[in-house]
Enzyme design. Structure first.
Site, PDB file in Angstrom:
ATOM      1  N   SER A 118      52.947 -20.514 -18.460  1.00 53.93           N
ATOM      2  CA  SER A 118      54.095 -20.082 -17.174  1.00 53.93           C
ATOM      3  C   SER A 118      55.450 -20.632 -17.653  1.00 53.93           C
ATOM      4  O   SER A 118      56.171 -19.842 -17.436  1.00 53.93           O
ATOM      5  CB  SER A 118      53.403 -20.620 -16.009  1.00 53.93           C
ATOM      6  OG  SER A 118      51.765 -20.565 -15.896  1.00 53.93           O
ATOM      7  N   GLY A 151      48.267 -10.492 -27.987  1.00 51.38           N
ATOM      8  CA  GLY A 151      47.412  -9.241 -28.475  1.00 51.38           C
ATOM      9  C   GLY A 151      47.964  -8.862 -29.936  1.00 51.38           C
ATOM     10  O   GLY A 151      49.368  -8.459 -30.278  1.00 51.38           O
ATOM     11  N   ARG A 284      23.302   6.789  -1.588  1.00 59.23           N
ATOM     12  CA  ARG A 284      22.248   6.730  -1.300  1.00 59.23           C
ATOM     13  C   ARG A 284      21.548   5.931  -0.454  1.00 59.23           C
ATOM     14  O   ARG A 284      22.329   5.657   0.645  1.00 59.23           O
ATOM     15  CB  ARG A 284      22.423   4.927  -2.754  1.00 59.23           C
ATOM     16  CG  ARG A 284      21.815   3.365  -2.361  1.00 59.23           C
ATOM     17  CD  ARG A 284      20.818   3.904  -3.600  1.00 59.23           C
ATOM     18  NE  ARG A 284      19.693   2.562  -3.544  1.00 59.23           N
ATOM     19  CZ  ARG A 284      18.814   1.968  -4.477  1.00 59.23           C
ATOM     20  NH1 ARG A 284      18.226   3.463  -4.791  1.00 59.23           N
ATOM     21  NH2 ARG A 284      17.491   1.400  -3.911  1.00 59.23           N
ATOM     22  N   GLY A 373      21.618  -3.195  -7.761  1.00 64.90           N
ATOM     23  CA  GLY A 373      21.627  -3.097  -8.941  1.00 64.90           C
ATOM     24  C   GLY A 373      22.347  -2.975  -9.803  1.00 64.90           C
ATOM     25  O   GLY A 373      22.477  -2.638 -10.519  1.00 64.90           O
ATOM     26  N   THR A 394      46.459 -13.325 -14.316  1.00 67.07           N
ATOM     27  CA  THR A 394      47.090 -14.846 -15.354  1.00 67.07           C
ATOM     28  C   THR A 394      48.377 -14.445 -16.440  1.00 67.07           C
ATOM     29  O   THR A 394      49.113 -15.014 -16.257  1.00 67.07           O
ATOM     30  CB  THR A 394      45.948 -14.746 -16.556  1.00 67.07           C
ATOM     31  OG1 THR A 394      44.908 -15.829 -15.394  1.00 67.07           O
ATOM     32  CG2 THR A 394      46.559 -16.538 -16.753  1.00 67.07           C
ATOM     33  N   GLU A 396      51.260 -11.540 -18.096  1.00 67.86           N
ATOM     34  CA  GLU A 396      52.283 -10.635 -17.367  1.00 67.86           C
ATOM     35  C   GLU A 396      52.555 -11.802 -15.795  1.00 67.86           C
ATOM     36  O   GLU A 396      53.337 -10.898 -15.620  1.00 67.86           O
ATOM     37  CB  GLU A 396      52.226  -9.604 -16.905  1.00 67.86           C
ATOM     38  CG  GLU A 396      52.110  -8.595 -17.811  1.00 67.86           C
ATOM     39  CD  GLU A 396      53.493  -8.013 -18.851  1.00 67.86           C
ATOM     40  OE1 GLU A 396      54.147  -8.150 -17.970  1.00 67.86           O
ATOM     41  OE2 GLU A 396      53.359  -7.513 -19.399  1.00 67.86           O
ATOM     42  N   ASP A 398      51.579 -15.829 -13.815  1.00 66.89           N
ATOM     43  CA  ASP A 398      50.429 -15.725 -13.377  1.00 66.89           C
ATOM     44  C   ASP A 398      50.971 -15.699 -11.624  1.00 66.89           C
ATOM     45  O   ASP A 398      52.079 -16.294 -11.190  1.00 66.89           O
ATOM     46  CB  ASP A 398      50.054 -17.577 -13.846  1.00 66.89           C
ATOM     47  CG  ASP A 398      49.314 -17.819 -13.141  1.00 66.89           C
ATOM     48  OD1 ASP A 398      48.147 -18.030 -12.868  1.00 66.89           O
ATOM     49  OD2 ASP A 398      49.073 -18.879 -11.210  1.00 66.89           O
TER      50      ASP A 398
END
Ligand SMILES: Cc1cc2nc3c(=O)[nH]c(=O)nc-3n(C[C@H](O)[C@H](O)[C@H](O)COP(=O)(O)OP(=O)(O)OC[C@H]3O[C@@H](n4cnc5c(N)ncnc54)[C@H](O)[C@@H]3O)c2cc1C
Length: 603
Positions: A118, A151, A284, A373, A394, A396, A398
């Site tokens: 950070s 990344g 459902r 489920g 978190t 880009e 926190d």
């Protein structure tokens, strides 16, 4: 983008190994680059589309698809390419942007370190200038300075934008960005660089995050991204921004597109999850008043309460984000990326990023549970979306750190606004404003529970405004008392952190409600009634969540808090007939939603 992502080449594949998943994501990325989508924001002169708004729309749309692809896209074209474009100058644009856009040059954005995530101002990677060789020497002086989480580093990246502390002849010039090769053309690791795979993560495993160490790696002088600071061949430093702190924050300000992008993509992931849950809930059936007559689970109040305020909030953030994107694009296109409006866009982007991503995380959890489920099965996607978006709180920036920046900005504006009046003037003013508002809210209004009143948009917005102003005033006072009692600025802020977070949240929510109201007013007339209901549910759900504070501060009496709760129930029931249409209006095609439970005839 939607049409493209529906094609079979972008079909989801579940249960892949990490290695296979990373390669699938890289193949997908290549496809998007081949179609010219990655370079949408780069100048036309370098093969781009010259359209930042288009880039953001592409990214937003991608967010409903695979999150690893979204993040890999963001790293390559947004962070890596974007920092070359924003922090570099003509020579870097000409040399690199075309290859970044086509993915001929995969790259990384290497800012975070093990020791500092950070607080990036304190990163420790070093860049020494050697005038004799006209080179920078990039070095990792200790273990805490290793680049962490980067990344594209573990497998595919060849060049990295590395943030390091510039020193020339022993003199420090602060953090700057440098282009440093990490792999050769053929994929071998660059001499002097060490790379390690970050390993399995709690999500986003299609992205190859890695660690980087530099052992006195030499790079040419031209590899300094020199828009905000340059070094001559002889080693003379110059910068258009004399103040090093301002220079650093200006550099970071160029990354605001990343924060806006993360919020847009997270919001799209949430919309996908909500669409799946609502469509499943409408088909459902469980339980009923008589045997053989079971009820769709979406008819249950608890189901509506879990999903509908989340939908209303997603709509609210949509309006807020669209307005922010418009302001951001206008600032960039007019070249005003250094003036006061851009600073405001930056702060608003930080605040929205925090609230939107937290809402995404909570909303996807609710959507998962609402599908029982089935929601836990990989093919139904919500579990994966939830795991992948978790970390948006978190990276880009926190969220907890970002909201403090927002609050500090509000307090600074306040101080500046009343500089002439002095501290006493501010307090007098605050006292007047607060008591004026309170007079309007109290005591009769605190007791009013009739529907006309509770549904009045002015009442709802008035309460959010009051909450923000009161928190701003009391935070300012609390800080002042701490400082008068001898605390330094840092210590005083820490003692008031809870207050600062509440203030920032109140500010973002008030602005979001205003944007929602504006968006509703400007919508097609046929859409206004349902948008109005959503706006109302968003506002009421904030009031319901804040009832403790509102009761404690005399804004509500008990009966009013109860009436708000009852109205949230009623509002949910009123929205029930529109629920499926509201999530279909997110416009996510079935192939991108992907979940069998969201399709017609779901069990
Ligand atoms: C999957 C993933 C991908 C990433 N990709 C990249 C990348 O490509 N490039 C890159 O440069 N970085 C990347 N990052 C790094 C990311 O930006 C950092 O993780 C982030 O900035 C947070 O830093 P940190 O992890 O060191 O957490 P810390 O800063 O150590 O924070 C830990 C905790 O302390 C709290 N905290 C910290 N400071 C304060 C404060 N002042 N007040 C109150 N609480 C505080 C935070 O809220 C948090 O809860 C990535 C991270 C992840 C997880």
């Amino acid at each position: 983008m939607r049409k493209r992502l529906r094609e079979p080449r972008f079909a989801y594949r579940h249960g892949l190994s990490t290695a296979a998943y990373r390669e699938l994501v890289f193949d997908w990325l290549r496809e998007l680059a081949r179609d010219g989508l990655g370079s949408a924001a780069f100048p036309r002169a370098y093969g781009g589309g010259g359209n930042i708004a288009r880039f953001l729309a592409i990214f937003e749309t991608l967010g409903a698809h695979d999150q690893s692809l979204t993040v890999k896209f963001g790293v390559q074209f947004g962070l890596f390419g974007g920092s070359i474009y924003q922090l570099g100058t003509e020579r870097h644009h000409a040399r690199y942007l075309r290859d970044v856009g086509t993915l001929a040059l995969p790259g990384c954005f290497a800012m975070s370190e093990l020791g500092h995530g950070s607080n990036v101002r304190e990163i420790e990677t070093e860049a020494h200038y050697d005038p004799a060789a006209r080179q920078f020497i990039i070095d990792t002086p200790n273990e805490s300075a290793r680049k962490e989480w980067i990344g594209n580093a573990a497998c595919h990246g060849r060049l990295a934008v590395v943030f390091a502390r510039l020193s020339i002849g022993g003199e420090q010039h602060g953090v700057h960005a440098f282009l440093v090769p990490i792999r050769t053309q053929t994929g071998g690791v660059w001499p002097g660089v060490r790379i390690e795979d970050a390993g399995e993560k709690g999500g986003l495993n299609g992205v190859d995050n890695g660690r980087l160490w530099f052992d006195r790696v030499r790079i040419p002088r031209e590899n300094l991204l020199n828009r905000y600071g340059d070094v001559t061949e002889d080693g003379d430093y110059s910068s258009p921004i004399a103040n090093p702190t301002r220079r650093f924050f200006t550099m970071l300000g160029t990354l605001v597109a990343g924060r806006i992008s993360v919020a847009l993509a997270a919001q799209s992931a949430l919309k996908a999850g909500l669409a799946i849950a609502v469509r499943y809930g409408a088909s459902r059936k469980q339980f009923g008043s008589s045997e053989g007559h079971e009820v769709p689970i979406l008819d249950y109040l608890t189901h509506q309460r879990r999903l509908f305020p989340a939908i209303a909030t997603a709509y609210a953030f949509d309006f807020a984000l669209k307005s922010l994107v418009g302001r951001f694009v206008a600032a960039i296109e007019s070249g005003h990326d250094a003036d006061a409006e851009y600073r405001r866009v930056e702060a608003d982007g930080a605040g929205l990023k925090a609230l939107v991503t937290w809402h995404t995380i909570g909303g996807l959890q609710a959507a998962r549970e609402c599908c029982g489920g089935q929601g836990f099965l990989a093919i139904n996607r919500i579990a994966q979306l939830r795991a992948d978006t978790d970390v948006t709180a978190t990276f880009e920036g926190d969220n907890t750190v970002l909201l403090q920046l927002v609050a500090k900005g509000l307090l600074t504006d306040y101080r500046q606004q009343f500089h002439a009046a002095g501290a006493r003037g501010i307090l007098r003013y605050l006292g007047r404003r607060a008591s004026a508002r309170l007079a309007r809210v109290n005591p009769v209004l605190a007791r009013r529970t009739d529907e006309d009143h509770l549904r009045d948009p002015d009442f709802q917005l008035g309460v959010l405004r009051y909450r923000e102003e009161r928190l701003l005033g009391s935070a300012a006072r609390r800080l002042k008392h701490r400082i008068e009692a001898g605390a330094d600025g840092f210590g005083a802020l820490i003692e008031c952190q809870d207050h600062l977070l509440a203030l920032a949240r109140a500010h973002v929510e008030r602005r979001t409600l205003e944007e929602f109201a504006r968006g509703t007013d400007n919508a097609e007339p046929g859409l206004r009634p349902v948008l109005h209901r959503l706006r109302e549910l968003f506002a009421l759900s904030v009031l319901e969540r804040e009832e403790g504070w509102l009761l404690a501060h005399g804004v509500f009496e008990g009966a009013k808090a109860e009436a708000v709760r009852a109205l949230v129930n009623q509002s949910c029931r009123e929205l029930r007939p529109h629920a499926v249409a509201l999530v279909n209006a997110f416009g996510i095609p079935d192939e991108i939603l992907g979940a069998p439970i969201a399709m017609a005839g779901a069990p």
